[in-house]
Design a protein around this motif. Sequence first.
Motif, PDB file in Angstrom:
ATOM      1  N   GLU A  62       0.810  -1.219   0.000  1.00  0.00           N
ATOM      2  CA  GLU A  62       0.000   0.000   0.000  1.00  0.00           C
ATOM      3  C   GLU A  62       0.842   1.267   0.000  1.00  0.00           C
ATOM      4  OE1 GLU A  62      -2.849  -0.722   3.175  1.00  0.00           O
ATOM      5  OE2 GLU A  62      -3.340  -2.420   1.862  1.00  0.00           O
ATOM      6  N   ASP A  63       2.077   1.132   0.419  1.00  0.00           N
ATOM      7  CA  ASP A  63       2.896   2.334   0.579  1.00  0.00           C
ATOM      8  C   ASP A  63       4.307   2.002   0.111  1.00  0.00           C
ATOM      9  OD1 ASP A  63       3.991   4.669   1.404  1.00  0.00           O
ATOM     10  OD2 ASP A  63       4.093   4.106   3.527  1.00  0.00           O
ATOM     11  N   CYS A  64       4.457   1.842  -1.192  1.00  0.00           N
ATOM     12  CA  CYS A  64       5.707   1.295  -1.685  1.00  0.00           C
ATOM     13  C   CYS A  64       6.240   2.021  -2.904  1.00  0.00           C
ATOM     14  CB  CYS A  64       5.499  -0.175  -2.026  1.00  0.00           C
ATOM     15  SG  CYS A  64       6.493  -1.248  -1.025  1.00  0.00           S
ATOM     16  N   ASN A  65       6.790   3.201  -2.693  1.00  0.00           N
ATOM     17  CA  ASN A  65       7.456   3.863  -3.806  1.00  0.00           C
ATOM     18  C   ASN A  65       8.948   3.598  -3.700  1.00  0.00           C
ATOM     19  OD1 ASN A  65       8.952   6.026  -5.232  1.00  0.00           O
ATOM     20  ND2 ASN A  65       6.881   6.417  -5.960  1.00  0.00           N
ATOM     21  N   LEU A  66       9.480   3.018  -4.757  1.00  0.00           N
ATOM     22  CA  LEU A  66      10.874   2.561  -4.706  1.00  0.00           C
ATOM     23  C   LEU A  66      11.889   3.707  -4.851  1.00  0.00           C
ATOM     24  CD1 LEU A  66      10.464  -0.687  -6.868  1.00  0.00           C
ATOM     25  CD2 LEU A  66      10.627  -0.533  -4.377  1.00  0.00           C
ATOM     26  N   SER A  67      11.398   4.913  -5.159  1.00  0.00           N
ATOM     27  CA  SER A  67      12.341   6.041  -5.285  1.00  0.00           C
ATOM     28  C   SER A  67      12.657   6.671  -3.938  1.00  0.00           C
ATOM     29  CB  SER A  67      11.738   7.129  -6.180  1.00  0.00           C
ATOM     30  OG  SER A  67      11.513   6.623  -7.467  1.00  0.00           O
ATOM     31  N   VAL A  68      11.851   6.371  -2.933  1.00  0.00           N
ATOM     32  CA  VAL A  68      12.025   7.021  -1.631  1.00  0.00           C
ATOM     33  C   VAL A  68      13.437   6.758  -1.083  1.00  0.00           C
ATOM     34  CG1 VAL A  68      11.239   7.031   0.778  1.00  0.00           C
ATOM     35  CG2 VAL A  68       9.562   6.956  -1.081  1.00  0.00           C
ATOM     36  N   TYR A  70      16.262   7.908  -2.325  1.00  0.00           N
ATOM     37  CA  TYR A  70      17.315   7.849  -3.361  1.00  0.00           C
ATOM     38  C   TYR A  70      18.461   8.817  -3.054  1.00  0.00           C
ATOM     39  CZ  TYR A  70      19.377   8.086  -8.062  1.00  0.00           C
ATOM     40  OH  TYR A  70      20.236   8.066  -9.128  1.00  0.00           O
ATOM     41  N   GLU A  71      18.088   9.996  -2.515  1.00  0.00           N
ATOM     42  CA  GLU A  71      19.109  11.024  -2.263  1.00  0.00           C
ATOM     43  C   GLU A  71      20.109  10.583  -1.194  1.00  0.00           C
ATOM     44  OE1 GLU A  71      15.899  11.214  -1.850  1.00  0.00           O
ATOM     45  OE2 GLU A  71      15.502  11.669   0.245  1.00  0.00           O
ATOM     46  N   ASN A  72      19.751   9.586  -0.395  1.00  0.00           N
ATOM     47  CA  ASN A  72      20.657   9.139   0.680  1.00  0.00           C
ATOM     48  C   ASN A  72      21.494   7.914   0.295  1.00  0.00           C
ATOM     49  OD1 ASN A  72      19.525  11.061   2.413  1.00  0.00           O
ATOM     50  ND2 ASN A  72      17.820   9.686   2.886  1.00  0.00           N
ATOM     51  N   LEU A  73      21.298   7.436  -0.923  1.00  0.00           N
ATOM     52  CA  LEU A  73      21.981   6.204  -1.353  1.00  0.00           C
ATOM     53  C   LEU A  73      23.495   6.262  -1.117  1.00  0.00           C
ATOM     54  CD1 LEU A  73      22.218   3.535  -3.114  1.00  0.00           C
ATOM     55  CD2 LEU A  73      22.328   5.039  -5.100  1.00  0.00           C
ATOM     56  N   ILE A  74      24.011   5.213  -0.507  1.00  0.00           N
ATOM     57  CA  ILE A  74      25.466   5.080  -0.361  1.00  0.00           C
ATOM     58  C   ILE A  74      25.883   3.944  -1.282  1.00  0.00           C
ATOM     59  CG2 ILE A  74      27.365   4.538   1.227  1.00  0.00           C
ATOM     60  CD1 ILE A  74      25.498   5.505   3.506  1.00  0.00           C
ATOM     61  N   GLN A  75      26.698   4.291  -2.261  1.00  0.00           N
ATOM     62  CA  GLN A  75      27.006   3.307  -3.290  1.00  0.00           C
ATOM     63  C   GLN A  75      28.463   2.872  -3.231  1.00  0.00           C
ATOM     64  OE1 GLN A  75      25.487   4.600  -7.026  1.00  0.00           O
ATOM     65  NE2 GLN A  75      25.116   2.488  -7.593  1.00  0.00           N
ATOM     66  N   LYS A  76      28.663   1.578  -3.327  1.00  0.00           N
ATOM     67  CA  LYS A  76      30.035   1.061  -3.330  1.00  0.00           C
ATOM     68  C   LYS A  76      30.722   1.505  -4.611  1.00  0.00           C
ATOM     69  CE  LYS A  76      29.206  -3.609  -5.170  1.00  0.00           C
ATOM     70  NZ  LYS A  76      29.827  -3.741  -6.459  1.00  0.00           N
ATOM     71  N   SER A  77      32.060   1.563  -4.573  1.00  0.00           N
ATOM     72  CA  SER A  77      32.770   2.013  -5.771  1.00  0.00           C
ATOM     73  C   SER A  77      32.411   1.074  -6.916  1.00  0.00           C
ATOM     74  CB  SER A  77      34.266   2.035  -5.530  1.00  0.00           C
ATOM     75  OG  SER A  77      34.711   0.738  -5.321  1.00  0.00           O
ATOM     76  N   GLU A  78      32.212   1.654  -8.074  1.00  0.00           N
ATOM     77  CA  GLU A  78      31.718   0.850  -9.188  1.00  0.00           C
ATOM     78  C   GLU A  78      32.855   0.171  -9.919  1.00  0.00           C
ATOM     79  OE1 GLU A  78      28.376   1.989 -11.311  1.00  0.00           O
ATOM     80  OE2 GLU A  78      28.064   3.810 -10.145  1.00  0.00           O
ATOM     81  N   GLY A  79      32.482  -0.668 -10.854  1.00  0.00           N
ATOM     82  CA  GLY A  79      33.481  -1.397 -11.625  1.00  0.00           C
ATOM     83  C   GLY A  79      33.469  -2.847 -11.208  1.00  0.00           C
ATOM     84  N   PRO A  80      34.204  -3.668 -11.949  1.00  0.00           N
ATOM     85  CA  PRO A  80      34.149  -5.103 -11.688  1.00  0.00           C
ATOM     86  C   PRO A  80      34.615  -5.477 -10.291  1.00  0.00           C
ATOM     87  CG  PRO A  80      35.305  -4.611 -13.743  1.00  0.00           C
ATOM     88  CD  PRO A  80      35.106  -3.315 -13.048  1.00  0.00           C
ATOM     89  N   LYS A 155      19.927   5.648 -13.526  1.00  0.00           N
ATOM     90  CA  LYS A 155      20.526   5.506 -12.191  1.00  0.00           C
ATOM     91  C   LYS A 155      19.443   5.310 -11.134  1.00  0.00           C
ATOM     92  CE  LYS A 155      24.928   7.680 -12.986  1.00  0.00           C
ATOM     93  NZ  LYS A 155      25.624   8.930 -13.212  1.00  0.00           N
ATOM     94  N   LEU A 156      18.374   6.078 -11.272  1.00  0.00           N
ATOM     95  CA  LEU A 156      17.264   5.944 -10.329  1.00  0.00           C
ATOM     96  C   LEU A 156      16.667   4.529 -10.430  1.00  0.00           C
ATOM     97  CD1 LEU A 156      15.155   7.138  -8.343  1.00  0.00           C
ATOM     98  CD2 LEU A 156      13.831   7.861 -10.342  1.00  0.00           C
ATOM     99  N   MET A 157      16.539   4.037 -11.653  1.00  0.00           N
ATOM    100  CA  MET A 157      15.968   2.694 -11.824  1.00  0.00           C
ATOM    101  C   MET A 157      16.877   1.621 -11.223  1.00  0.00           C
ATOM    102  SD  MET A 157      14.340   3.210 -15.580  1.00  0.00           S
ATOM    103  CE  MET A 157      13.778   1.558 -15.861  1.00  0.00           C
ATOM    104  N   GLY A 158      18.189   1.887 -11.261  1.00  0.00           N
ATOM    105  CA  GLY A 158      19.123   0.971 -10.603  1.00  0.00           C
ATOM    106  C   GLY A 158      18.856   0.942  -9.099  1.00  0.00           C
ATOM    107  N   TYR A 159      18.502   2.095  -8.557  1.00  0.00           N
ATOM    108  CA  TYR A 159      18.208   2.200  -7.118  1.00  0.00           C
ATOM    109  C   TYR A 159      16.960   1.400  -6.756  1.00  0.00           C
ATOM    110  CZ  TYR A 159      16.759   4.371  -2.698  1.00  0.00           C
ATOM    111  OH  TYR A 159      16.362   4.593  -1.406  1.00  0.00           O
ATOM    112  N   TRP A 160      15.977   1.360  -7.652  1.00  0.00           N
ATOM    113  CA  TRP A 160      14.716   0.671  -7.349  1.00  0.00           C
ATOM    114  C   TRP A 160      14.948  -0.775  -6.925  1.00  0.00           C
ATOM    115  CZ3 TRP A 160      11.467   2.571 -12.180  1.00  0.00           C
ATOM    116  CH2 TRP A 160      11.141   3.923 -11.988  1.00  0.00           C
ATOM    117  N   GLY A 161      15.887  -1.439  -7.601  1.00  0.00           N
ATOM    118  CA  GLY A 161      16.166  -2.843  -7.263  1.00  0.00           C
ATOM    119  C   GLY A 161      16.681  -2.977  -5.837  1.00  0.00           C
ATOM    120  N   TYR A 162      17.562  -2.062  -5.448  1.00  0.00           N
ATOM    121  CA  TYR A 162      18.123  -2.110  -4.087  1.00  0.00           C
ATOM    122  C   TYR A 162      17.070  -1.738  -3.046  1.00  0.00           C
ATOM    123  CZ  TYR A 162      22.660  -2.405  -6.382  1.00  0.00           C
ATOM    124  OH  TYR A 162      23.721  -2.805  -7.154  1.00  0.00           O
ATOM    125  N   LYS A 163      16.251  -0.750  -3.416  1.00  0.00           N
ATOM    126  CA  LYS A 163      15.209  -0.313  -2.472  1.00  0.00           C
ATOM    127  C   LYS A 163      14.202  -1.447  -2.254  1.00  0.00           C
ATOM    128  CE  LYS A 163      12.892   2.683  -0.018  1.00  0.00           C
ATOM    129  NZ  LYS A 163      13.426   3.247   1.237  1.00  0.00           N
TER     130      LYS A 163
END
Length: 369
Positions: A62-68, A70-80, A155-163
């Motif tokens: 009922e209350d599930c927006n996956l973008s919520v 996003y501004e606080n995302l802590i992301q590991k360094s990218e790359g393989p 990038k936001l859509m990438g966040y949705w999976g983690y959220k």
Amino acid sequence: MEQSIHPDSNIYKFPIHPFKRFNKKCVEFKQPVEITCFSYDENRQLHMDDRESRYYYPPNLEDCNLSVGYENLIQKSEGPEPIHSLLDALIHLNETKGDEVKADIVSWRGIFTKLLCTPYNRNESWEFGATLYNVSIHETEQTRLYREGSTPKAKLMGYWGYKFEALCTIGVPATEIQSPDDPELLARKNTIVNTNIQYCSVSKTSLGKNRLIMGAEVDCLIDFNPPYPENPINRYIELKTTKILKNERDNFLFERYKLIKFWAQSFLIGLPKIIVGFRDDDGNLCSLKEIKTLEIPRMVRGKDKMWDAVICLNFLNEFFEWLRRVIDIEDANSSYVISFKEPYQEIEVTFCHNKNPVLADRHLKSFGK
Ligand code: A3P
Ligand code: MG
Ligand code: MG
């Protein structure tokens, strides 16, 4: 190794065609068995335990927006992802339990997934490096461009999976949850997503005569009533998000391009159940569906322009057999580049001699011949 080649030899090619050579009795794939596990904490520190494993608990739709958040995302360094932590886990296993690692190929599950899907994913380039005892991923021009040129929406859509993962998991077994107001459930809504955190399972299996060891990130688990099944993999759950399916075409694209990846990713480590979260274009989670990994091949069997799990498995088996004949690495300064690129007709293997050792000293001491 059945056959060696001179290190200065040229490029070796494994053709994808003719396809029908893989259409025969399915090669045996042994039920994967977990041999150890490890965790990365919020600071990306490695721990040889399951401290970061999470339990599945269905999200509140009922209350599930996956973008919520996003501004606080802590992301590991990218790359393989380097292979070192997986090798460290194998060394730790040997030191603590005396279990010796016997495998022909050691790598991340993501690499095996890409390989397994290769017969049907003829527009995705990939490149792996192989060295003494392991295969690790290289970043290709295509993936680098994708990563660097990724749009804000992507990038936001990438966040949705983690959220989605954050909203579906809790830190205690579901049986300990007393009410919908339980602090564990309330806390997960505000969890700051930190992609450094991972729980990884290491399993062994074999595909035909190829003994494999895989490291795989596991999203969460379910708490069975005791006694627990002996193989912890039976308790694992994979979480995936995807767009809601509105018509026949959406359905076709989902089955043809997404289900093959869902199946390959989970099947390879023997993970039994996938929870799919369907979302709309704004990232609102609309519904959930539980899919049993082993039932996926049957869901697409016989359908026009689909994929066939038997062909994927026979392809991977024959590719690994060929790879092991072509590759004969005597020292850790040697490596091979294994690549699949346009026009996507064959897999190429090229010998390289690196100046610097590909593996760390501690790995050479433990795994070196
Ligand atoms: P989805 O797969 O639900 O989109 P995994 O499902 O493998 O556990 O991965 C978790 C999430 O990480 C993915 O969720 C996706 O959001 C993100 N992710 C994984 N691989 C990615 C990639 N190559 N590019 C962008 N995002 C990726
Ligand atoms: Mg995951
Ligand atoms: Mg997932």
